[in-house]
Design a protein around this motif. Structure first.
Motif, short mmCIF file in Angstrom:
data_model
loop_
_atom_site.label_atom_id
_atom_site.label_comp_id
_atom_site.label_asym_id
_atom_site.label_seq_id
_atom_site.Cartn_x
_atom_site.Cartn_y
_atom_site.Cartn_z
N ASP A 1 7.21 11.21 64.03
CA ASP A 1 6.08 11.96 64.57
C ASP A 1 4.79 11.29 64.15
O ASP A 1 4.26 11.52 63.07
CB ASP A 1 6.11 13.41 64.06
CG ASP A 1 5.02 14.27 64.68
OD1 ASP A 1 4.29 13.76 65.55
OD2 ASP A 1 4.90 15.45 64.28
N THR B 1 7.07 11.85 59.33
CA THR B 1 5.82 12.28 59.95
C THR B 1 4.65 11.43 59.48
O THR B 1 4.79 10.55 58.63
CB THR B 1 5.53 13.75 59.61
OG1 THR B 1 5.22 13.85 58.21
CG2 THR B 1 6.72 14.64 59.94
N VAL C 1 7.15 10.16 68.64
CA VAL C 1 5.88 10.68 69.13
C VAL C 1 4.88 9.54 69.00
O VAL C 1 4.52 9.13 67.90
CB VAL C 1 5.41 11.91 68.33
CG1 VAL C 1 4.04 12.36 68.82
CG2 VAL C 1 6.42 13.03 68.46
N LYS D 1 4.01 17.80 71.67
CA LYS D 1 4.85 16.68 71.24
C LYS D 1 5.41 16.89 69.84
O LYS D 1 6.62 16.76 69.61
CB LYS D 1 4.04 15.37 71.29
CG LYS D 1 3.41 15.07 72.63
CD LYS D 1 2.73 13.71 72.63
CE LYS D 1 1.60 13.62 71.61
NZ LYS D 1 0.50 14.57 71.90
N SER D 2 4.54 17.21 68.88
CA SER D 2 4.99 17.39 67.50
C SER D 2 5.93 18.58 67.36
O SER D 2 6.88 18.55 66.58
CB SER D 2 3.79 17.56 66.56
OG SER D 2 3.02 16.38 66.50
N ALA E 1 9.28 17.48 68.53
CA ALA E 1 9.87 16.60 67.53
C ALA E 1 10.44 17.40 66.36
O ALA E 1 11.53 17.10 65.86
CB ALA E 1 8.81 15.61 67.03
N ARG E 2 9.71 18.42 65.91
CA ARG E 2 10.19 19.25 64.80
C ARG E 2 11.44 20.03 65.19
O ARG E 2 12.34 20.22 64.37
CB ARG E 2 9.10 20.21 64.37
CG ARG E 2 7.93 19.55 63.66
CD ARG E 2 6.93 20.60 63.21
NE ARG E 2 5.83 20.03 62.46
CZ ARG E 2 4.93 20.74 61.80
NH1 ARG E 2 5.00 22.07 61.83
NH2 ARG E 2 3.96 20.16 61.14
#
Length: 623
Positions: free
Chosen positions: A512, A431, A542, A393-394, A397-398
């Motif tokens: 995130d 984040t 996220v 997931k992260s 997202a990045r």
């Protein structure tokens, strides 16, 4: 660019530029200030030329005394010596000032390029290199280059000019003096070559060793709790000691190298001075030159001791600075493809705000975390990413935010509404790890939008429900926060980050786990702040808490780096798939042991228990 080095611990160090590339980069850095460089060099040439009049004037004084002339004959040479001293002092100061300004300007430009490129590097590239490598470059290497610019560069420029012009002046006295002086050159040249061939390797290795040492210290200190918890103090101490020993060993090698360098220089001085004195003796005996001229020649060569030794000794600083400069240029000169943001922005009028097309990503061989993921975010849509830990997931997202570059596939971001600033990003990532920069609260907020007024700042804070506590700070927006200032708890720091998002006003936002730091008491407040910050923009979230997924327009479930489900909360919950499993596990873990509702009112003081969704006698609400 040299091949990427591998540290002792397997880290893939950032590249180091070759000598040719470093020189080319230096020329590029100097080019905007060519005028200042020419002016400084010209003034130093004039100052050095004026200074060369000292030896002939002293020789003239020797001839006057040797010939037994009246004392008043010394007046003119002495006055001229005073004039030469004043003129040389003034012009040298002006020349060195120009050279120093040039050096500081070039150094500032290099720092800016280094920071700009370092901030653009993909996060996984920095992770492979380790924090120690980058820290050593931005601290030790920059400091060494700065020291060379402030001291070695001006002195080197003056020394080289003095050597060239002094040798020319000796030739004007008598070319035989020049030939005698040149007997020292082979020894000096061999000394310089001997030193340079060894110094480049030693100083480059020393920089790498220092970076590895810093990396180990950072890891040990940063993970001190874990180290103590697992009783690993002895192992980490030995690792730190081993890397420190390596750094000390290379430092001692450089010291021995310098000592040998000085010893060879003294031999060259002796050979040259002896040759000039012997030549002067024979020329005076034959009547070819006067005693004063021979004296001037000897003084000329003696005056070379300082510049020659300074120029050669400065090779130590020059080699050390060159090694540091190559490491800095290695970062600033990384291939554009390695640092380019992966978004391919276009002016498409399609409803798609973000298109992820067959994206894969790996953090190294055998470490693939995403497998040909395709995803489309429609304009204004809020999409929640859910999945178990390690699902990717992260990373996804990045990639959407442009922090990392995919190893396969593309991420496209369509042009959206006009941002407050032409330099505003199309995508902003918030984040879980929020940094509060040192400075006033207003300055921290203006990082996202430098031209924001105080009214804009208050509006952004009010949007994320943070204005009340911000104005209650000791000095309001002027309160110093960050390290050494007023401490903000994790929830308020996260609200500050969300306020920056509102100020930047990007068309696409990526969160995130941006509300994960809040405790249970502040979770709802922080989620309300996030909802307000995302209003009116496309968002990829996220989800740390599945309540965020419930509020999303669509939920995308990742499992082992692949999209396995996509739909609304109600659709996925009734589909009895991975999301339904996650939902039941999450909502069930938040409920007390299940008891069906009593048929009669409970006694006073009896706690009300959540209903378990799976109970056929209870409504299916999650509680």
């Amino acid at each position: 660019m040299t091949p990427t080095d591998i540290a002792d611990d397997g880290a893939e160090l950032l590249p180091i530029a070759t000598g040719a590339r470093t020189r080319a980069a230096l020329r590029t850095l100097i080019r905007p200030d060519r005028g200042r460089a020419i002016l400084g060099l010209g003034v130093l040439v004039g100052a050095t030329a004026v200074g060369l009049l000292v030896q002939p004037l002293l020789g003239r004084i020797v001839d006057i005394v040797a010939d037994g002339r009246p004392a008043d004959a010394l007046t003119l040479p002495v006055v001229l010596l005073l004039v030469v001293a004043v003129v040389q002092g003034v012009t040298t100061t002006l020349g060195l000032t120009q050279v120093a300004r040039l050096g500081e300007t070039v150094l500032a430009r290099l720092r800016e390029q280094f920071i700009e490129r370092a901030l653009q590097l993909p996060a996984d590239r920095l992770e492979r290199a380790g924090a120690g490598d980058l820290t050593a470059r931005v601290t030790g290497d920059v400091a060494r280059v700065a020291e060379a610019v402030r001291s070695a560069l001006p002195e080197m420029a003056r020394s080289v000019l003095a050597i060239v012009l002094t040798l020319g002046a000796m030739a004007l006295l008598d070319v035989r003096f020049l030939l005698a002086a040149l007997l020292a050159v082979p020894v000096q040249a061999l000394t310089a070559r001997w030193y340079v061939t060894r110094a480049v390797t030693v100083y480059a290795d020393q920089r790498v060793a220092n970076g590895a040492q810093q990396q180990q210290l950072l890891e040990t200190i940063g993970g001190a709790v874990t180290v103590r918890g697992h009783r690993l103090e002895e192992q980490h101490t030995e690792k730190s000691a081993a890397r420190s020993r390596r750094a000390v060993e290379l430092t001692m090698r450089s010291v021995h190298l310098v000592l040998g360098f000085y010893a060879r220089l003294h031999i060259a001085e002796y050979i040259g001075l002896a040759a000039v004195l012997v030549t002067g003796f024979f020329l005076v005996r034959d009547g070819s030159v006067s005693i004063g001229t021979a004296t001037a020649a000897a003084l000329y060569f003696h005056s070379l001791f300082g510049p020659v030794n300074a120029a050669l000794v400065l090779l130590d600083d020059a080699q050390s600075a060159a090694a540091g400069l190559a490491r800095l240029v290695g970062v600033t000169d990384l291939q554009e493809s390695a640092v380019r943001l992966p978004q391919q922005r276009n002016g498409s009028t399609s409803e798609a705000a973000v298109t992820v097309d067959a994206v894969s990503h790996a953090y190294g061989p055998g470490r693939t975390v995403l497998h040909e993921v395709s995803l489309t975010l429609r304009a204004g849509e809020h999409v929640a990413l859910v999945g178990t830990s390690g699902a990717g997931k992260s990373t996804l997202a990045r990639l959407v935010a442009g922090v990392q570059q995919p190893t396969g596939g593309t991420v496209s971001v369509a042009e959206g509404k006009t941002a407050p600033s032409v330099t505003a990003p199309s995508v902003v990532l918030v984040t879980q790890e929020v940094h509060v920069f040192t400075g006033t609260l207003a300055e921290d907020l203006r990082l996202a939008r430098p031209d924001a007024t105080d009214a804009d700042l208050r509006t952004a804070l009010a949007t994320v429900h943070a204005l009340e506590w911000a104005e209650a700070l000791p000095d309001g927006l002027a309160t110093v926060v960050g390290e050494g200032g007023h401490r903000l708890d994790p929830a308020r720091a996260q609200q500050l980050a969300l306020a920056r998002l509102v100020l930047a006003d990007p068309p696409v936002a990526v969160l995130d786990e941006a509300t994960a730091e809040a405790g249970s008491a502040g979770a709802r407040t922080l989620e309300r702040s996030a909802e307000a910050a995302l209003a009116g923009r496309t968002a990829l979230v996220v989800a740390h808490r599945l309540t965020q997924a419930v509020a999303a327009d669509r939920i995308v479930v990742l499992e082992a780096g692949r999209v396995v489900e996509s739909g609304t909360h109600d659709e996925l919950r009734t589909a009895d798939g991975p999301y339904a499993t996650l939902w039941h596990a999450w909502s069930g873990s938040r409920a007390a042991p299940h008891l069906c509702p009593p048929t009669s009112p409970p006694p006073p003081g009896t706690p009300t228990l959540r209903r378990k969704p799976s109970c056929p006698a209870c409504p299916s609400a999650p509680g």
